[in-house]
Design a protein around this motif. Structure first.
Motif, PDB file in Angstrom:
ATOM      1  N   MET A   1      41.172  34.125  40.107  1.00 46.83           N
ATOM      2  CA  MET A   1      42.273  34.143  41.071  1.00 46.83           C
ATOM      3  C   MET A   1      41.733  33.858  42.471  1.00 46.83           C
ATOM      4  N   ALA A   2      40.658  34.573  42.823  1.00 46.07           N
ATOM      5  CA  ALA A   2      40.085  34.431  44.171  1.00 46.07           C
ATOM      6  C   ALA A   2      39.574  33.011  44.400  1.00 46.07           C
ATOM      7  N   GLU A   3      38.902  32.442  43.403  1.00 49.14           N
ATOM      8  CA  GLU A   3      38.351  31.090  43.550  1.00 49.14           C
ATOM      9  C   GLU A   3      39.464  30.054  43.713  1.00 49.14           C
ATOM     10  N   THR A   4      40.523  30.206  42.917  1.00 50.53           N
ATOM     11  CA  THR A   4      41.618  29.232  42.983  1.00 50.53           C
ATOM     12  C   THR A   4      42.342  29.350  44.322  1.00 50.53           C
ATOM     13  N   ALA A   5      42.546  30.590  44.774  1.00 50.44           N
ATOM     14  CA  ALA A   5      43.198  30.799  46.073  1.00 50.44           C
ATOM     15  C   ALA A   5      42.358  30.196  47.197  1.00 50.44           C
ATOM     16  N   ALA A   6      41.040  30.378  47.113  1.00 47.69           N
ATOM     17  CA  ALA A   6      40.148  29.849  48.154  1.00 47.69           C
ATOM     18  C   ALA A   6      40.206  28.323  48.185  1.00 47.69           C
ATOM     19  N   LYS A   7      40.286  27.715  47.016  1.00 50.19           N
ATOM     20  CA  LYS A   7      40.342  26.254  46.924  1.00 50.19           C
ATOM     21  C   LYS A   7      41.568  25.710  47.671  1.00 50.19           C
ATOM     22  N   VAL A   8      42.660  26.452  47.609  1.00 48.38           N
ATOM     23  CA  VAL A   8      43.915  26.012  48.235  1.00 48.38           C
ATOM     24  C   VAL A   8      43.993  26.481  49.693  1.00 48.38           C
ATOM     25  N   GLY A   9      43.223  27.523  50.026  1.00 49.15           N
ATOM     26  CA  GLY A   9      43.308  28.094  51.363  1.00 49.15           C
ATOM     27  C   GLY A   9      44.454  29.076  51.522  1.00 49.15           C
ATOM     28  N   VAL A  10      44.866  29.708  50.429  1.00 46.54           N
ATOM     29  CA  VAL A  10      45.942  30.703  50.507  1.00 46.54           C
ATOM     30  C   VAL A  10      45.313  32.098  50.432  1.00 46.54           C
ATOM     31  N   GLN A  11      45.880  33.048  51.171  1.00 42.94           N
ATOM     32  CA  GLN A  11      45.355  34.413  51.176  1.00 42.94           C
ATOM     33  C   GLN A  11      46.125  35.311  50.214  1.00 42.94           C
ATOM     34  N   ILE A  12      45.399  36.096  49.428  1.00 39.88           N
ATOM     35  CA  ILE A  12      46.031  37.138  48.601  1.00 39.88           C
ATOM     36  C   ILE A  12      46.085  38.387  49.471  1.00 39.88           C
ATOM     37  N   VAL A  13      47.309  38.830  49.811  1.00 41.53           N
ATOM     38  CA  VAL A  13      47.445  39.832  50.873  1.00 41.53           C
ATOM     39  C   VAL A  13      47.912  41.202  50.399  1.00 41.53           C
ATOM     40  N   SER A  14      48.421  41.280  49.181  1.00 37.73           N
ATOM     41  CA  SER A  14      49.051  42.519  48.752  1.00 37.73           C
ATOM     42  C   SER A  14      49.052  42.550  47.228  1.00 37.73           C
ATOM     43  N   GLY A  15      48.944  43.736  46.655  1.00 40.40           N
ATOM     44  CA  GLY A  15      48.900  43.803  45.204  1.00 40.40           C
ATOM     45  C   GLY A  15      49.389  45.116  44.653  1.00 40.40           C
ATOM     46  N   ASP A  16      49.453  45.187  43.343  1.00 38.41           N
ATOM     47  CA  ASP A  16      49.852  46.413  42.663  1.00 38.41           C
ATOM     48  C   ASP A  16      49.222  46.401  41.282  1.00 38.41           C
ATOM     49  N   THR A  17      48.793  47.562  40.837  1.00 33.39           N
ATOM     50  CA  THR A  17      48.173  47.664  39.517  1.00 33.39           C
ATOM     51  C   THR A  17      48.836  48.771  38.722  1.00 33.39           C
ATOM     52  N   LYS A  18      49.341  48.425  37.567  1.00 30.68           N
ATOM     53  CA  LYS A  18      49.889  49.423  36.652  1.00 30.68           C
ATOM     54  C   LYS A  18      49.124  49.337  35.332  1.00 30.68           C
ATOM     55  N   VAL A  19      48.986  50.489  34.678  1.00 24.77           N
ATOM     56  CA  VAL A  19      48.366  50.499  33.357  1.00 24.77           C
ATOM     57  C   VAL A  19      49.382  51.031  32.348  1.00 24.77           C
ATOM     58  N   ALA A  20      49.564  50.297  31.252  1.00 27.21           N
ATOM     59  CA  ALA A  20      50.442  50.760  30.168  1.00 27.21           C
ATOM     60  C   ALA A  20      49.566  51.167  28.994  1.00 27.21           C
ATOM     61  N   GLY A  21      50.075  52.105  28.206  1.00 27.21           N
ATOM     62  CA  GLY A  21      49.294  52.625  27.086  1.00 27.21           C
ATOM     63  C   GLY A  21      48.968  51.547  26.070  1.00 27.21           C
ATOM     64  N   LYS A  22      47.952  51.830  25.279  1.00 30.84           N
ATOM     65  CA  LYS A  22      47.542  50.938  24.188  1.00 30.84           C
ATOM     66  C   LYS A  22      48.775  50.506  23.376  1.00 30.84           C
ATOM     67  N   GLY A  23      48.962  49.217  23.198  1.00 27.56           N
ATOM     68  CA  GLY A  23      50.068  48.724  22.386  1.00 27.56           C
ATOM     69  C   GLY A  23      51.387  48.576  23.141  1.00 27.56           C
ATOM     70  N   GLN A  24      51.401  48.959  24.435  1.00 29.81           N
ATOM     71  CA  GLN A  24      52.657  48.852  25.194  1.00 29.81           C
ATOM     72  C   GLN A  24      52.726  47.583  26.018  1.00 29.81           C
ATOM     73  N   VAL A  25      51.591  46.912  26.143  1.00 28.64           N
ATOM     74  CA  VAL A  25      51.558  45.588  26.746  1.00 28.64           C
ATOM     75  C   VAL A  25      50.384  44.868  26.081  1.00 28.64           C
ATOM     76  N   ASP A  26      50.534  43.583  25.816  1.00 28.47           N
ATOM     77  CA  ASP A  26      49.491  42.873  25.091  1.00 28.47           C
ATOM     78  C   ASP A  26      48.454  42.301  26.061  1.00 28.47           C
ATOM     79  N   GLY A  27      47.429  43.085  26.387  1.00 29.21           N
ATOM     80  CA  GLY A  27      46.342  42.609  27.240  1.00 29.21           C
ATOM     81  C   GLY A  27      46.644  42.759  28.717  1.00 29.21           C
ATOM     82  N   ILE A  28      47.009  41.667  29.361  1.00 29.52           N
ATOM     83  CA  ILE A  28      47.302  41.710  30.803  1.00 29.52           C
ATOM     84  C   ILE A  28      48.421  40.747  31.142  1.00 29.52           C
ATOM     85  N   PHE A  29      49.350  41.208  31.951  1.00 25.23           N
ATOM     86  CA  PHE A  29      50.405  40.362  32.514  1.00 25.23           C
ATOM     87  C   PHE A  29      50.206  40.354  34.031  1.00 25.23           C
TER      88      PHE A  29
END
Lengths: 335, 335
Positions: free
Chosen positions: B111-139
């Motif tokens: 994500m960081a490398e692709t953003a740097a290539k374009v010159g766009v800043q990642i400025v804000s985020g959020d992280t949630k964790v769902a239990g095993k089997g409640q989401v398949d990997g990462i969204f």
């Protein structure tokens, strides 16, 4: 439309268009809602705030709200915490194959109603469908852009010794509500989530008292976690008057029986506010008058210059004790 | 840090802070990245574009990219389609309990490398964790804000008879790559996704040819779906020269064996562009020179004033046939 979400609804073709047109556009209708790849908007006049939040609460419906209402409140409140008037919101949904269409409609309707209450426009969206068992129900991510009030100078690093600390109402309702809905404890209590959008009370507060230093919404981790965050970010000590923390009877009952600390239960409609002590009474008055969601505003403590990075609780016996540092929510998927 | 994601990483307490500080802030570091509830930003000077996209691609790693790179490219390209320079991006992750930390780091790094290539800043985020089997990997959901070039006047409704239609490279790579990665067909072919951020070629194109009418990225549903969308939104007919649609040998081989139409396979780094015919050759030249990701630019058809809402294919035999209308991707979780 089908009565359940199918994989074809997420495939980008005809059924995706029908879902967007027949459901999302129907409720989100506004002149800025885009049919293109991005909405074309008028940027805010001054400084701009941007915030994003993912919502995965389980169950998706709970007393006092649902994931749709929560997804708008959460982002509106994050913007409000920077003194920003919410202007535009985007939403991205990931929905499980087989999800009932009428449940989705209820969620979308709640989003639209909450947005309308605040006066924020939902301008852009995305819908993905994951196979049965690959996502539990529905996850919603909202991102908001807001116009920061010219007077507002807010940051978690701006608390100063001499600040009074306020909360905008009784604490722990949302966490307690979700706890009971999970039904693990066989208890019944009439608790509803505090889930509410708080832009209007923040606007009224900053309009009259631009000297507010910090506003933070006490979501995951509750008020206790926010206090420790601010003590750390502002390099100050915090002295909490345990007796003055508002807790409703139902939450007090449930937490008492389970041995939980209400300060560490999530809220979804409560702000923690740091304001110079001489303005604190005015701030309470303004908040109580501003909205039915902030009538329970109260002063709960003060900022000190000793015990930096810590939260000290003064008890009714006149003794002092450290509030145990946060260890996170006891329940996953609280919001 | 742990070597796997735990529920505590999503609980809003100490371990959430450690994950954000030790991983996300490490890679996304920039002066606008917020520690507060919302980033404080300078709004764009002119019109502002805002777009959001959720990414649930399975598998999360594929030849030519991964869900992290894809999540930046997708939103950058949606902004570019409105002629907007990407300025700020927010990202919200929902991660499955037990997800390997080093895999997450690889995604965040992309994500960081692709953003740097374009010159766009990642400025804000959020992280949630769902239990095993409640989401398949990462969204991952990304939302972008961009500054629309003063010259740009783009919309899916602006195609006009006499426009030439271009694609920026060979079609169907991303869809074909994911198809093969799912390994349902026992085929092996050296296909890589076209996943790429396309702001720079769009900037160069509009700078020289502000008369461009439509730009749309052909993601889910492929180029065929985009053509039908534009025919509908602009109330025009489209005549496609089937022979001139660029398809690489590997994609042609796979789709030939499976009886699939490359025009309906997803791309993640291809734009469909409508420009007045007299500017078309210039547009192709500019695109080919602008970026290694658009060297395959080609004219594939034209806009007509008959057969409104339809896409007619001219074949090598000189006959004409309707391109079958889109029915969506054949695979779920393509992006």
């Amino acid at each position: 439309m089908n009565d359940k979400i199918t994989l074809a609804h997420g495939a980008g073709g005809k059924q995706t268009s029908e879902l967007i047109g027949g459901l999302f556009k129907k409720y989100f209708d506004n002149p800025n809602l885009t049919a293109d790849d991005a909405a074309v908007l008028t940027p805010p006049a001054g400084r701009m705030a941007m915030s994003t939040d993912g919502f995965i609460v389980s169950p998706a419906f709970f007393p006092g709200g649902n994931i749709g209402k929560l997804s708008i409140c959460g982002t509106v409140n994050d913007l409000a915490c920077m003194g920003a008037k919410p202007l535009y919101i985007s939403c991205a949904c990931v929905i499980e194959e087989g999800f009932p269409m009428d449940t989705l409609e209820e969620i979308v309707k709640s989003m639209a109603e909450t947005a309308a209450k605040v006066g924020v426009q939902i301008v852009s969206g995305d819908t993905k469908v994951a196979g049965k068992g690959q996502v539990d129900g529905i996850f919603i991510t909202t991102t908001g852009v807001g116009e920061i009030m010219p007077k507002a100078e807010l940051s978690g690093a701006y608390a100063r010794p001499g600040d009074a600390i306020l909360v905008t109402g009784d604490v722990g309702r949302h966490g307690c509500t979700i706890l009971l809905e999970r039904d693990r404890y066989g208890m019944e209590a009439e608790v509803t989530s505090d889930c509410a959008p708080l832009w209007h009370p923040v606007r009224d507060l900053i309009q009259e008292i631009p000297e507010v230093h910090v506003i933070r919404d006490a979501t995951r981790g509750g008020v206790g976690t926010v206090l420790y965050e601010i003590a750390d970010e502002s390099k100050v000590g915090i002295r909490l008057d345990a007796e003055s923390v508002p807790v409703c009877d139902e939450v007090r009952g449930v937490t008492g029986m389970l041995g939980l600390e209400p300060l560490y239960l999530a809220c979804e409609g409560r702000l923690v506010i740091f304001v110079p002590k001489e303005k604190a009474e005015d701030a309470v008055r303004i908040l109580r008058e501003a909205s039915p969601d902030t009538t329970g505003a109260a002063i709960i403590g003060e900022v000190t210059d000793h015990m930096t990075g810590h939260v000290v609780m003064a008890t009714e016996l006149g003794t002092e004790t450290l509030l145990p540092p946060p260890s996170g929510e006891l329940l996953p998927r609280i919001c």
